[in-house]
Design a protein around this motif. Structure first.
Motif, PDB file in Angstrom:
ATOM      1  N   GLU A   1      46.824  57.346  45.018  1.00 39.03           N
ATOM      2  CA  GLU A   1      46.614  55.952  44.611  1.00 39.03           C
ATOM      3  C   GLU A   1      45.310  55.810  43.832  1.00 39.03           C
ATOM      4  O   GLU A   1      45.225  54.997  42.907  1.00 39.03           O
ATOM      5  CB  GLU A   1      46.613  55.025  45.824  1.00 39.03           C
ATOM      6  CG  GLU A   1      47.960  54.899  46.493  1.00 39.03           C
ATOM      7  CD  GLU A   1      49.024  54.313  45.579  1.00 39.03           C
ATOM      8  OE1 GLU A   1      48.726  53.361  44.826  1.00 39.03           O
ATOM      9  OE2 GLU A   1      50.163  54.813  45.609  1.00 39.03           O
ATOM     10  N   TYR A   2      44.307  56.603  44.194  1.00 39.31           N
ATOM     11  CA  TYR A   2      43.050  56.552  43.444  1.00 39.31           C
ATOM     12  C   TYR A   2      43.257  57.065  42.023  1.00 39.31           C
ATOM     13  O   TYR A   2      42.727  56.506  41.062  1.00 39.31           O
ATOM     14  CB  TYR A   2      41.946  57.342  44.149  1.00 39.31           C
ATOM     15  CG  TYR A   2      40.636  57.295  43.405  1.00 39.31           C
ATOM     16  CD1 TYR A   2      40.023  56.085  43.102  1.00 39.31           C
ATOM     17  CD2 TYR A   2      40.014  58.460  42.974  1.00 39.31           C
ATOM     18  CE1 TYR A   2      38.827  56.024  42.407  1.00 39.31           C
ATOM     19  CE2 TYR A   2      38.814  58.418  42.277  1.00 39.31           C
ATOM     20  CZ  TYR A   2      38.237  57.196  41.997  1.00 39.31           C
ATOM     21  OH  TYR A   2      37.064  57.137  41.291  1.00 39.31           O
ATOM     22  N   GLU A   3      44.051  58.105  41.889  1.00 40.83           N
ATOM     23  CA  GLU A   3      44.338  58.620  40.544  1.00 40.83           C
ATOM     24  C   GLU A   3      45.017  57.545  39.690  1.00 40.83           C
ATOM     25  O   GLU A   3      44.661  57.338  38.523  1.00 40.83           O
ATOM     26  CB  GLU A   3      45.235  59.855  40.616  1.00 40.83           C
ATOM     27  CG  GLU A   3      45.577  60.395  39.244  1.00 40.83           C
ATOM     28  CD  GLU A   3      46.585  61.532  39.266  1.00 40.83           C
ATOM     29  OE1 GLU A   3      46.886  62.022  38.181  1.00 40.83           O
ATOM     30  OE2 GLU A   3      47.068  61.894  40.353  1.00 40.83           O
ATOM     31  N   ILE A   4      45.959  56.834  40.267  1.00 46.99           N
ATOM     32  CA  ILE A   4      46.634  55.745  39.556  1.00 46.99           C
ATOM     33  C   ILE A   4      45.624  54.664  39.166  1.00 46.99           C
ATOM     34  O   ILE A   4      45.635  54.152  38.043  1.00 46.99           O
ATOM     35  CB  ILE A   4      47.777  55.167  40.415  1.00 46.99           C
ATOM     36  CG1 ILE A   4      48.884  56.219  40.579  1.00 46.99           C
ATOM     37  CG2 ILE A   4      48.323  53.875  39.828  1.00 46.99           C
ATOM     38  CD1 ILE A   4      49.915  55.885  41.650  1.00 46.99           C
ATOM     39  N   LEU A   5      44.738  54.326  40.094  1.00 45.46           N
ATOM     40  CA  LEU A   5      43.705  53.333  39.821  1.00 45.46           C
ATOM     41  C   LEU A   5      42.781  53.781  38.695  1.00 45.46           C
ATOM     42  O   LEU A   5      42.434  52.987  37.809  1.00 45.46           O
ATOM     43  CB  LEU A   5      42.890  53.047  41.088  1.00 45.46           C
ATOM     44  CG  LEU A   5      41.720  52.080  40.926  1.00 45.46           C
ATOM     45  CD1 LEU A   5      42.230  50.658  40.726  1.00 45.46           C
ATOM     46  CD2 LEU A   5      40.803  52.155  42.139  1.00 45.46           C
ATOM     47  N   THR A   6      42.359  55.038  38.706  1.00 48.38           N
ATOM     48  CA  THR A   6      41.457  55.522  37.650  1.00 48.38           C
ATOM     49  C   THR A   6      42.114  55.424  36.280  1.00 48.38           C
ATOM     50  O   THR A   6      41.446  55.088  35.302  1.00 48.38           O
ATOM     51  CB  THR A   6      41.000  56.974  37.889  1.00 48.38           C
ATOM     52  OG1 THR A   6      42.126  57.847  37.893  1.00 48.38           O
ATOM     53  CG2 THR A   6      40.214  57.096  39.170  1.00 48.38           C
ATOM     54  N   ARG A   7      43.394  55.693  36.226  1.00 48.09           N
ATOM     55  CA  ARG A   7      44.102  55.553  34.944  1.00 48.09           C
ATOM     56  C   ARG A   7      44.123  54.096  34.506  1.00 48.09           C
ATOM     57  O   ARG A   7      43.966  53.797  33.328  1.00 48.09           O
ATOM     58  CB  ARG A   7      45.519  56.091  35.055  1.00 48.09           C
ATOM     59  CG  ARG A   7      45.567  57.599  35.214  1.00 48.09           C
ATOM     60  CD  ARG A   7      46.990  58.064  35.493  1.00 48.09           C
ATOM     61  NE  ARG A   7      47.021  59.486  35.735  1.00 48.09           N
ATOM     62  CZ  ARG A   7      47.294  60.399  34.795  1.00 48.09           C
ATOM     63  NH1 ARG A   7      47.559  60.011  33.564  1.00 48.09           N
ATOM     64  NH2 ARG A   7      47.308  61.671  35.103  1.00 48.09           N
ATOM     65  N   ARG A   8      44.319  53.197  35.448  1.00 48.20           N
ATOM     66  CA  ARG A   8      44.438  51.777  35.133  1.00 48.20           C
ATOM     67  C   ARG A   8      43.114  51.145  34.733  1.00 48.20           C
ATOM     68  O   ARG A   8      43.055  50.383  33.771  1.00 48.20           O
ATOM     69  CB  ARG A   8      45.038  51.036  36.335  1.00 48.20           C
ATOM     70  CG  ARG A   8      45.388  49.589  36.037  1.00 48.20           C
ATOM     71  CD  ARG A   8      46.095  48.911  37.204  1.00 48.20           C
ATOM     72  NE  ARG A   8      45.106  48.395  38.142  1.00 48.20           N
ATOM     73  CZ  ARG A   8      45.094  48.633  39.441  1.00 48.20           C
ATOM     74  NH1 ARG A   8      46.029  49.377  40.002  1.00 48.20           N
ATOM     75  NH2 ARG A   8      44.160  48.124  40.210  1.00 48.20           N
ATOM     76  N   ILE A   9      42.037  51.443  35.452  1.00 48.06           N
ATOM     77  CA  ILE A   9      40.799  50.704  35.153  1.00 48.06           C
ATOM     78  C   ILE A   9      39.707  51.537  34.486  1.00 48.06           C
ATOM     79  O   ILE A   9      38.811  50.957  33.880  1.00 48.06           O
ATOM     80  CB  ILE A   9      40.232  49.979  36.400  1.00 48.06           C
ATOM     81  CG1 ILE A   9      39.723  50.953  37.452  1.00 48.06           C
ATOM     82  CG2 ILE A   9      41.229  49.014  36.966  1.00 48.06           C
ATOM     83  CD1 ILE A   9      39.001  50.262  38.587  1.00 48.06           C
ATOM     84  N   PHE A  10      39.755  52.853  34.573  1.00 47.81           N
ATOM     85  CA  PHE A  10      38.697  53.656  33.950  1.00 47.81           C
ATOM     86  C   PHE A  10      39.160  54.293  32.641  1.00 47.81           C
ATOM     87  O   PHE A  10      38.584  54.063  31.590  1.00 47.81           O
ATOM     88  CB  PHE A  10      38.178  54.741  34.900  1.00 47.81           C
ATOM     89  CG  PHE A  10      37.576  54.218  36.174  1.00 47.81           C
ATOM     90  CD1 PHE A  10      36.753  53.099  36.172  1.00 47.81           C
ATOM     91  CD2 PHE A  10      37.824  54.841  37.376  1.00 47.81           C
ATOM     92  CE1 PHE A  10      36.191  52.613  37.349  1.00 47.81           C
ATOM     93  CE2 PHE A  10      37.267  54.369  38.558  1.00 47.81           C
ATOM     94  CZ  PHE A  10      36.453  53.258  38.540  1.00 47.81           C
ATOM     95  N   TYR A  11      40.203  55.103  32.711  1.00 50.82           N
ATOM     96  CA  TYR A  11      40.632  55.835  31.522  1.00 50.82           C
ATOM     97  C   TYR A  11      41.196  54.934  30.433  1.00 50.82           C
ATOM     98  O   TYR A  11      41.118  55.257  29.254  1.00 50.82           O
ATOM     99  CB  TYR A  11      41.662  56.910  31.890  1.00 50.82           C
ATOM    100  CG  TYR A  11      41.065  58.044  32.692  1.00 50.82           C
ATOM    101  CD1 TYR A  11      40.019  58.809  32.183  1.00 50.82           C
ATOM    102  CD2 TYR A  11      41.546  58.347  33.959  1.00 50.82           C
ATOM    103  CE1 TYR A  11      39.465  59.844  32.914  1.00 50.82           C
ATOM    104  CE2 TYR A  11      40.997  59.388  34.691  1.00 50.82           C
ATOM    105  CZ  TYR A  11      39.968  60.135  34.164  1.00 50.82           C
ATOM    106  OH  TYR A  11      39.421  61.163  34.892  1.00 50.82           O
ATOM    107  N   SER A  12      41.729  53.790  30.804  1.00 48.56           N
ATOM    108  CA  SER A  12      42.307  52.889  29.800  1.00 48.56           C
ATOM    109  C   SER A  12      41.263  52.011  29.119  1.00 48.56           C
ATOM    110  O   SER A  12      41.570  51.294  28.182  1.00 48.56           O
ATOM    111  CB  SER A  12      43.383  52.016  30.439  1.00 48.56           C
ATOM    112  OG  SER A  12      42.798  51.140  31.381  1.00 48.56           O
ATOM    113  N   ASN A  13      40.015  52.069  29.575  1.00 49.99           N
ATOM    114  CA  ASN A  13      38.952  51.229  29.023  1.00 49.99           C
ATOM    115  C   ASN A  13      38.061  52.077  28.117  1.00 49.99           C
ATOM    116  O   ASN A  13      37.354  52.970  28.587  1.00 49.99           O
ATOM    117  CB  ASN A  13      38.140  50.606  30.165  1.00 49.99           C
ATOM    118  CG  ASN A  13      37.136  49.605  29.681  1.00 49.99           C
ATOM    119  OD1 ASN A  13      36.481  49.797  28.665  1.00 49.99           O
ATOM    120  ND2 ASN A  13      37.005  48.520  30.427  1.00 49.99           N
ATOM    121  N   GLU A  14      38.062  51.769  26.832  1.00 55.46           N
ATOM    122  CA  GLU A  14      37.290  52.555  25.863  1.00 55.46           C
ATOM    123  C   GLU A  14      35.781  52.434  26.047  1.00 55.46           C
ATOM    124  O   GLU A  14      35.030  53.261  25.548  1.00 55.46           O
ATOM    125  CB  GLU A  14      37.674  52.150  24.437  1.00 55.46           C
ATOM    126  CG  GLU A  14      39.077  52.541  24.074  1.00 55.46           C
ATOM    127  CD  GLU A  14      39.435  52.149  22.651  1.00 55.46           C
ATOM    128  OE1 GLU A  14      38.550  51.662  21.914  1.00 55.46           O
ATOM    129  OE2 GLU A  14      40.603  52.344  22.286  1.00 55.46           O
TER     130      GLU A  14
END
Length: 157
Positions: free
Chosen positions: A118-131
């Motif tokens: 779930e943390y991996e999913i969260l990192t994709r949603r709020i960290f990796y998707s934000n330039e």
């Protein structure tokens, strides 16, 4: 809001320990009537000195839970980008606490998730998707040594 007096501080100290304490018991212990205690509590709620009445859950009693401390480093520190990051972090229910800080990192987040997946999913949603997020550093808690919500009110007196 007016300054908090010693009665307000005494009420807050009791409510921090147990916000279900009857107002007459609070009044008896600090020398006020139950009605006066009720008025003071109402005022402190209206002025948001008291922000919420909640139950604190022991996360260690929950199965399959992970608490993480995450440092976030922004690419650029323009005010509108900082505001966007704050809005993003505060909109994520997994983010329990968010601090805008000085030092090398820009934000420190306390995150609660059911699993590392779930943390991996969260990192994709709020960290990796934000330039504007340059990178982030994750600390996984192994044990909660101390976790408190009590403000040391005696320092205000």
């Amino acid at each position: 809001m007016n300054e908090l007096d010693h009665f307000d501080i005494s009420i807050l100290k009791i409510l921090q320990k147990n916000n279900l304490t009857p107002q007459r018991d609070i009044g008896d212990s600090i020398g006020l009537s139950a009605a006066a205690v009720q008025r003071r509590i109402k005022r402190m709620r209206e002025t948001e000195v008291i922000k919420a009445d909640v139950s604190v859950i022991d996360t260690e009693k929950l199965s399959h839970s992970v608490t993480l401390i995450v440092e976030v480093f922004l690419e650029r520190d323009k005010i509108h980008l900082i505001d966007e990051a704050q809005a993003l972090f505060t909109s994520a229910p997994e983010v329990q606490q968010c601090y805008y800080v000085t030092g090398e990192s820009d934000f420190v987040l306390i995150i609660f998730v059911p699993s590392m997946k779930e943390y991996e999913i969260l990192t994709r949603r709020i960290f990796y998707s934000n330039e504007n997020i340059k990178h982030f550093r994750t600390l996984v808690t192994m044990n909660t040594v101390k976790s408190g919500l009590d403000i040391p009110l005696d320092l205000l007196l």
